[in-house]
Design a protein around this motif. Structure first.
Motif, mmCIF file in Angstrom:
data_model
loop_
_atom_site.group_PDB
_atom_site.id
_atom_site.type_symbol
_atom_site.label_atom_id
_atom_site.label_comp_id
_atom_site.label_asym_id
_atom_site.label_seq_id
_atom_site.Cartn_x
_atom_site.Cartn_y
_atom_site.Cartn_z
ATOM 1 N N ALA A 163 0.848 -1.333 -0.038
ATOM 2 C CA ALA A 163 -0.033 0.007 -0.065
ATOM 3 C C ALA A 163 0.707 1.304 0.121
ATOM 4 N N LEU A 164 2.098 1.257 0.385
ATOM 5 C CA LEU A 164 3.126 2.443 0.529
ATOM 6 C C LEU A 164 3.548 2.709 -0.796
ATOM 7 N N GLN A 165 3.466 1.603 -1.917
ATOM 8 C CA GLN A 165 4.019 1.886 -3.114
ATOM 9 C C GLN A 165 5.685 2.194 -3.074
ATOM 10 N N ASP A 166 6.312 2.049 -2.126
ATOM 11 C CA ASP A 166 7.771 2.289 -1.864
ATOM 12 C C ASP A 166 8.428 0.947 -2.246
ATOM 13 N N TYR A 167 8.814 0.686 -3.594
ATOM 14 C CA TYR A 167 9.325 -0.781 -4.080
ATOM 15 C C TYR A 167 10.635 -0.398 -4.150
ATOM 16 N N ARG A 168 11.182 -1.541 -3.681
ATOM 17 C CA ARG A 168 12.779 -1.523 -3.757
ATOM 18 C C ARG A 168 13.400 -2.447 -4.582
ATOM 19 N N HIS A 169 12.636 -3.086 -5.347
ATOM 20 C CA HIS A 169 13.251 -3.999 -6.329
ATOM 21 C C HIS A 169 12.625 -3.557 -7.595
ATOM 22 N N GLU A 170 13.275 -3.786 -8.648
ATOM 23 C CA GLU A 170 13.026 -3.332 -10.129
ATOM 24 C C GLU A 170 12.066 -4.435 -10.611
ATOM 25 N N HIS A 171 11.933 -5.455 -10.346
ATOM 26 C CA HIS A 171 10.834 -6.459 -10.720
ATOM 27 C C HIS A 171 9.566 -6.027 -10.257
ATOM 28 N N THR A 172 9.527 -5.415 -8.951
ATOM 29 C CA THR A 172 8.282 -4.956 -8.302
ATOM 30 C C THR A 172 8.084 -3.591 -9.056
ATOM 31 N N ARG A 173 8.843 -2.855 -9.377
ATOM 32 C CA ARG A 173 8.389 -1.561 -10.270
ATOM 33 C C ARG A 173 7.727 -2.029 -11.600
ATOM 34 N N GLN A 174 8.554 -3.036 -12.353
ATOM 35 C CA GLN A 174 8.115 -3.233 -13.693
ATOM 36 C C GLN A 174 6.941 -3.932 -13.495
ATOM 37 N N TRP A 175 6.330 -4.745 -12.587
ATOM 38 C CA TRP A 175 5.220 -5.355 -12.280
ATOM 39 C C TRP A 175 4.121 -4.503 -12.303
ATOM 40 N N SER A 176 4.190 -3.488 -11.377
ATOM 41 C CA SER A 176 3.631 -2.174 -10.998
ATOM 42 C C SER A 176 3.121 -1.642 -12.473
ATOM 43 N N ARG A 177 4.187 -1.355 -13.291
ATOM 44 C CA ARG A 177 3.753 -0.751 -14.549
ATOM 45 C C ARG A 177 2.732 -1.579 -15.573
ATOM 46 N N ARG A 178 3.278 -2.726 -15.469
ATOM 47 C CA ARG A 178 2.505 -3.526 -16.095
ATOM 48 C C ARG A 178 0.953 -3.932 -15.843
ATOM 49 N N VAL A 179 0.755 -3.699 -14.323
ATOM 50 C CA VAL A 179 -0.453 -4.008 -13.931
ATOM 51 C C VAL A 179 -1.469 -2.731 -14.143
ATOM 52 N N SER A 180 -0.702 -1.513 -14.057
ATOM 53 C CA SER A 180 -1.192 -0.072 -14.040
ATOM 54 C C SER A 180 -1.799 0.062 -15.528
ATOM 55 N N ASN A 220 0.886 -14.571 -5.124
ATOM 56 C CA ASN A 220 1.872 -13.991 -4.808
ATOM 57 C C ASN A 220 2.035 -12.686 -5.722
ATOM 58 N N ALA A 221 1.584 -12.812 -6.848
ATOM 59 C CA ALA A 221 1.491 -11.758 -7.708
ATOM 60 C C ALA A 221 0.668 -10.915 -7.597
ATOM 61 N N LEU A 222 -0.627 -11.289 -6.936
ATOM 62 C CA LEU A 222 -1.486 -10.114 -6.262
ATOM 63 C C LEU A 222 -0.887 -9.242 -5.112
ATOM 64 N N ASP A 223 -0.326 -10.129 -4.341
ATOM 65 C CA ASP A 223 0.366 -9.502 -3.095
ATOM 66 C C ASP A 223 1.420 -8.620 -3.400
ATOM 67 N N TYR A 224 2.170 -8.597 -4.349
ATOM 68 C CA TYR A 224 3.099 -7.635 -4.569
ATOM 69 C C TYR A 224 2.643 -6.168 -4.589
ATOM 70 N N LEU A 225 1.290 -5.948 -5.082
ATOM 71 C CA LEU A 225 0.803 -4.919 -5.309
ATOM 72 C C LEU A 225 -0.664 -4.429 -4.665
ATOM 73 N N TYR A 226 -0.901 -3.101 -4.321
ATOM 74 C CA TYR A 226 -2.184 -3.090 -3.821
ATOM 75 C C TYR A 226 -2.901 -1.835 -4.514
ATOM 76 N N VAL A 227 -2.477 -0.579 -4.640
ATOM 77 C CA VAL A 227 -2.871 0.512 -5.313
ATOM 78 C C VAL A 227 -3.299 0.238 -6.750
ATOM 79 N N GLU A 228 -2.371 -0.561 -7.357
ATOM 80 C CA GLU A 228 -2.694 -0.738 -8.662
ATOM 81 C C GLU A 228 -3.705 -1.610 -9.005
#
Length: 189
Positions: free
Chosen positions: A59-76, A98-106
């Protein structure tokens, strides 16, 4: 000319010898036929996320890993989601959770439906995933798909022998899913 709404048809299983890509591709093709929406396959095996490794809550969207940032952009980039998955032991695959839990706001407010399959259609797995989708504050559609796939429908390599014939009984449910997506995404347009 307006850009069509993009719906991800999520391949929600990564098991070796899986049939999920075939089921999802059939669903994507049938949904795309005659729909103004744009349905695209999104295979979690290709996304290849490790087990959730973000130190902070999504929920904070303070992603530390590039794979999470890429997943966030894709889902968005998607306006809605159809999650396609087999029922495993009355539940759904861990890779999907696992894929769902990586993100929240998206995920928030985006329409979602499920296409599950199993020897009895996968209702129990669908119910569990729908509970999680509500927890993510997604707009869960009324229509869902349950396809019955038995051992008689697969060959010795556990692949569908006649995908079209096996999945055709689910087509009316799938058409209602498209109508629900259209209703939610084009309301008032």
């Amino acid at each position: 000319m307006p850009i069509p709404h993009r719906i991800a048809v999520v391949v929600g299983s990564t098991r070796p010898a899986r049939i999920c890509p075939v089921v999802a591709a059939w669903a994507q093709a049938e949904l795309q036929a005659g729909s103004p929406l744009h349905y695209e396959l999104l295979d979690l095996a290709e996304v290849d996320l490790p087990l959730l490794d973000e130190p902070l809550k999504a929920a904070l969207q303070d992603y530390r890993h590039e794979h999470t940032r890429q997943w966030s952009r894709r889902v968005s980039d998607f306006n809605g989601f159809l999650f396609v998955f087999p029922q495993y032991n009355w539940g759904y695959p861990a890779v999907l959770k696992n894929a769902l839990d990586y993100l929240y706001v998206e995920w928030r407010d985006k329409p979602a439906s499920v296409f599950t399959y199993g020897t009895r259609g996968g209702n129990k797995g669908a119910q569990q995933l729908i509970t999680v989708l509500h927890g993510l504050h997604m707009a869960v559609l009324q229509s869902h798909v349950e396809a019955v796939i038995t051992d008689d429908d697969v060959d010795e390599d556990w692949q569908l022998t006649a995908p079209e014939a096996t999945l055709r009984p689910a087509l009316p449910q799938l058409r209602r899913v498209d109508e629900d997506f259209l209703g939610v995404l084009t309301d008032g347009q």
